[in-house]
Write an enzyme that holds these catalytic residues in place. Structure first.
Site, PDB file in Angstrom:
ATOM      1  N   GLY A 140       1.021  -1.204   0.034  1.00 37.74           N
ATOM      2  CA  GLY A 140       0.197   0.489  -0.428  1.00 37.74           C
ATOM      3  C   GLY A 140       0.713   1.397  -0.074  1.00 37.74           C
ATOM      4  O   GLY A 140       1.898   1.110  -0.454  1.00 37.74           O
ATOM      5  N   GLU A 141       0.089   1.911  -0.407  1.00 32.78           N
ATOM      6  CA  GLU A 141       1.448   3.250  -0.077  1.00 32.78           C
ATOM      7  C   GLU A 141      -0.204   4.281   0.482  1.00 32.78           C
ATOM      8  O   GLU A 141      -1.846   4.926  -0.036  1.00 32.78           O
ATOM      9  CB  GLU A 141       1.275   3.982  -2.000  1.00 32.78           C
ATOM     10  CG  GLU A 141       1.906   5.636  -1.870  1.00 32.78           C
ATOM     11  CD  GLU A 141       2.951   5.696  -2.946  1.00 32.78           C
ATOM     12  OE1 GLU A 141       2.661   6.572  -3.747  1.00 32.78           O
ATOM     13  OE2 GLU A 141       3.593   4.736  -3.653  1.00 32.78           O
ATOM     14  N   GLY A 142       0.495   5.359   1.711  1.00 30.46           N
ATOM     15  CA  GLY A 142      -0.313   6.767   2.174  1.00 30.46           C
ATOM     16  C   GLY A 142       0.303   8.341   1.905  1.00 30.46           C
ATOM     17  O   GLY A 142       1.690   8.228   0.977  1.00 30.46           O
ATOM     18  N   GLY A 145       4.056   7.598   3.142  1.00 28.64           N
ATOM     19  CA  GLY A 145       5.355   6.391   2.445  1.00 28.64           C
ATOM     20  C   GLY A 145       4.800   5.210   1.897  1.00 28.64           C
ATOM     21  O   GLY A 145       3.599   5.170   2.265  1.00 28.64           O
ATOM     22  N   VAL A 147       3.929   0.861   2.024  1.00 27.20           N
ATOM     23  CA  VAL A 147       5.000  -0.245   2.851  1.00 27.20           C
ATOM     24  C   VAL A 147       4.857  -0.898   2.333  1.00 27.20           C
ATOM     25  O   VAL A 147       4.189  -1.664   0.703  1.00 27.20           O
ATOM     26  CB  VAL A 147       2.882  -0.598   3.557  1.00 27.20           C
ATOM     27  CG1 VAL A 147       3.385  -1.990   4.499  1.00 27.20           C
ATOM     28  CG2 VAL A 147       3.119   0.932   4.704  1.00 27.20           C
ATOM     29  N   LYS A 162       7.822   0.186   6.003  1.00 20.29           N
ATOM     30  CA  LYS A 162       7.271   1.254   6.167  1.00 20.29           C
ATOM     31  C   LYS A 162       8.317   2.295   5.647  1.00 20.29           C
ATOM     32  O   LYS A 162       9.216   2.640   6.226  1.00 20.29           O
ATOM     33  CB  LYS A 162       6.389   2.256   6.837  1.00 20.29           C
ATOM     34  CG  LYS A 162       5.451   3.355   6.328  1.00 20.29           C
ATOM     35  CD  LYS A 162       4.809   3.580   7.697  1.00 20.29           C
ATOM     36  CE  LYS A 162       3.773   4.591   7.445  1.00 20.29           C
ATOM     37  NZ  LYS A 162       3.218   5.241   8.037  1.00 20.29           N
ATOM     38  N   ASP A 266      -5.760   8.861  13.454  1.00 20.86           N
ATOM     39  CA  ASP A 266      -6.323   8.603  12.482  1.00 20.86           C
ATOM     40  C   ASP A 266      -7.125   7.139  12.092  1.00 20.86           C
ATOM     41  O   ASP A 266      -6.296   6.484  11.896  1.00 20.86           O
ATOM     42  CB  ASP A 266      -5.213   9.032  10.983  1.00 20.86           C
ATOM     43  CG  ASP A 266      -5.283   8.584   9.631  1.00 20.86           C
ATOM     44  OD1 ASP A 266      -7.169   8.735   9.627  1.00 20.86           O
ATOM     45  OD2 ASP A 266      -4.876   8.246   8.661  1.00 20.86           O
TER      46      ASP A 266
END
Length: 438
Positions: A140-142, A145, A147, A162, A266
């Site tokens: 995934g990506e936030g 960063g 992961v 991460k 969050d």
């Protein structure tokens, strides 16, 4: 798909400002230090985040300079869990670890004696290198960063790494320690929450010898609750018994964090991981936006809009752990219905969505509404007095009376009546379930 944080258009994050301090060189942390005598056991460890202080970033590889940063905590990162004499008046010798907490992370120690959280290696621990493991797939990506899943080449461990994304300064060709500051901040909070079964575990910190960037190495759990609900189940709601099982674990994690005076800020299905054995193991992850209540306000408006408490939307800057409880109420509602309960396109629409379900903010119901900075400015509440319609969204054939008591208590606009994690876990919805299984 794996459920580590994905980019969300509703997520709000810090917009930090960085200024280089010229004339200073980075200090090696492996310089001789004075080891403190065996400490006494304290009762609690407090983490501190300052959103208006200077950042001093020290990395043991001497690859960074000292920078000044607003909207971010200060960290001291070293190799050994040692202590510098706290009586020293030298400004160049910041206080490091001086106390050891039973049950702390075996490889890291978190010190808050200097105000902001400081993460330090134990003597037997070391950095991982990016050459120690092989990346196997993206998870995934936030906003800050991405992961990836990785396998340790020597031990065979499967972990989640991460990796920070380049900040705006690096994109402009300016060297800075922004990404590492965020990495160390999250690692400090994860280390403080060590050994709670419903919070993802910090495994190590990794240093890329080529990019010279730090990454957080965590346990690899499984897909996110968001993916399980919206992709694996295709939006089909969870039965009440499963929701109770999930919420009991999440409330336990919130109780643990709040006991350490940490606010996650969050909590959402995308930041909750589901283990290989299903909903009997769920873990909260992504503490990148966490803050400590030990640091004085003001705090920023951070998180994901769909799960953001109304007082935060209305500009309250001295909020507390109750914002996490609202988020947990939103998660519970989504698990029961298969879709977000409040889903506005902007802050104003989000507030109107809350008012449509929970009613207009009358003084008798929400006395503090008029005192909030954006009350009456961000949006004008409907003139027609409407009652709370939450029960209409969750009728008794979907949620029992005891379960609705928990949901209604979490989704209270009045923070004085909003349930804490400890109080929620004492409600009959959980107590009766324990009695029935005994």
């Amino acid at each position: 798909m794996h459920g580590y944080p994905v980019l969300d258009r509703n997520r709000k994050s810090d917009r930090s400002s960085f200024v280089f301090s010229s004339g200073y060189e980075s200090e090696r942390v492996d310089a001789p230090v004075t080891v403190s005598p065996k400490p006494r056991r304290p009762q609690r460890v407090d983490l501190v985040e300052s959103e208006h202080v200077s950042l001093t970033l020290s990395i043991p590889t001497s690859i960074y300079t000292t920078a000044t940063m607003r909207s971010s905590p200060r960290f001291l990162f070293g190799r050994a869990a040692s202590s510098i004499d706290p009586t020293s008046s030298s400004p160049s010798s910041p206080m490091a670890i001086k106390r050891v907490f039973p049950g702390d992370h075996p490889d890291f120690k978190v010190d808050t004696s200097g105000g902001a959280p400081r993460l330090t290696f134990c003597k037997r621990a070391r950095y991982w290198s990016s050459t120690d493991y092989q990346e196997t797939r993206a998870l995934g990506e936030g906003g800050f960063g991405g992961v990836v899943e990785a396998r340790h080449l020597t031990r065979g461990w499967t972990v989640a790494v991460k990796k920070p994304l380049p900040c705006a300064h690096e994109g402009a060709g300016i060297a800075c320690g922004c990404a590492d500051a965020r990495t160390l901040r999250e690692a400090a909070f994860l280390a403080a929450c060590h050994r709670h079964r419903a919070i993802v575990e910090l495994r190590a910190l990794s240093l890329d010898p080529f990019a010279r960037k730090l990454s957080v190495v965590m346990e690899c759990v499984g897909p996110s609750l968001h993916d399980v609900l919206h992709e694996h189940r295709r939006g089909r709601p969870f039965p009440e018994g499963d929701v109770r099982c999930i919420m009991e674990q999440l409330l336990g994690a919130a109780k643990h964090m709040h006991g350490l005076r940490i606010i996650h800020r969050d909590i959402k299905p995308g930041n909750i991981l589901v283990g290989a054995d299903g909903i009997s193991t769920v873990k909260i992850c992504d503490l990148g936006l966490a803050v400590s209540m030990a640091e004085p306000a003001p705090y920023g408006q951070l998180g994901t809009r769909r799960y953001m408490a109304p007082e935060m939307l209305l500009g309250k800057t001295d909020y507390d752990a109750t914002v996490d409880m609202w988020s947990l109420g939103c998660v519970m509602a989504e698990l029961l219905s298969g879709k977000p309960l409040f889903d506005g396109d902007d802050d104003a629409q989000q507030l109107l969505a809350i008012f449509r379900v929970l009613g207009v903010p009358l003084f008798t119901i929400w006395p503090a509404y008029e005192s909030l900075p954006l009350a009456g400015k961000l949006v004008t509440p409907p003139h027609v007095i409407s009652r709370n319609k939450l029960r209409e969204h969750f009728p008794e054939d979907r949620l029992s009376k005891e379960g609705f008591e928990v949901l209604k208590g979490l989704l209270s606009c009045n923070i004085d009546k909003r349930l804490s994690a400890t109080t929620a876990l004492r409600r009959p919805w959980f107590a009766n379930a324990v009695d029935a299984s005994a």
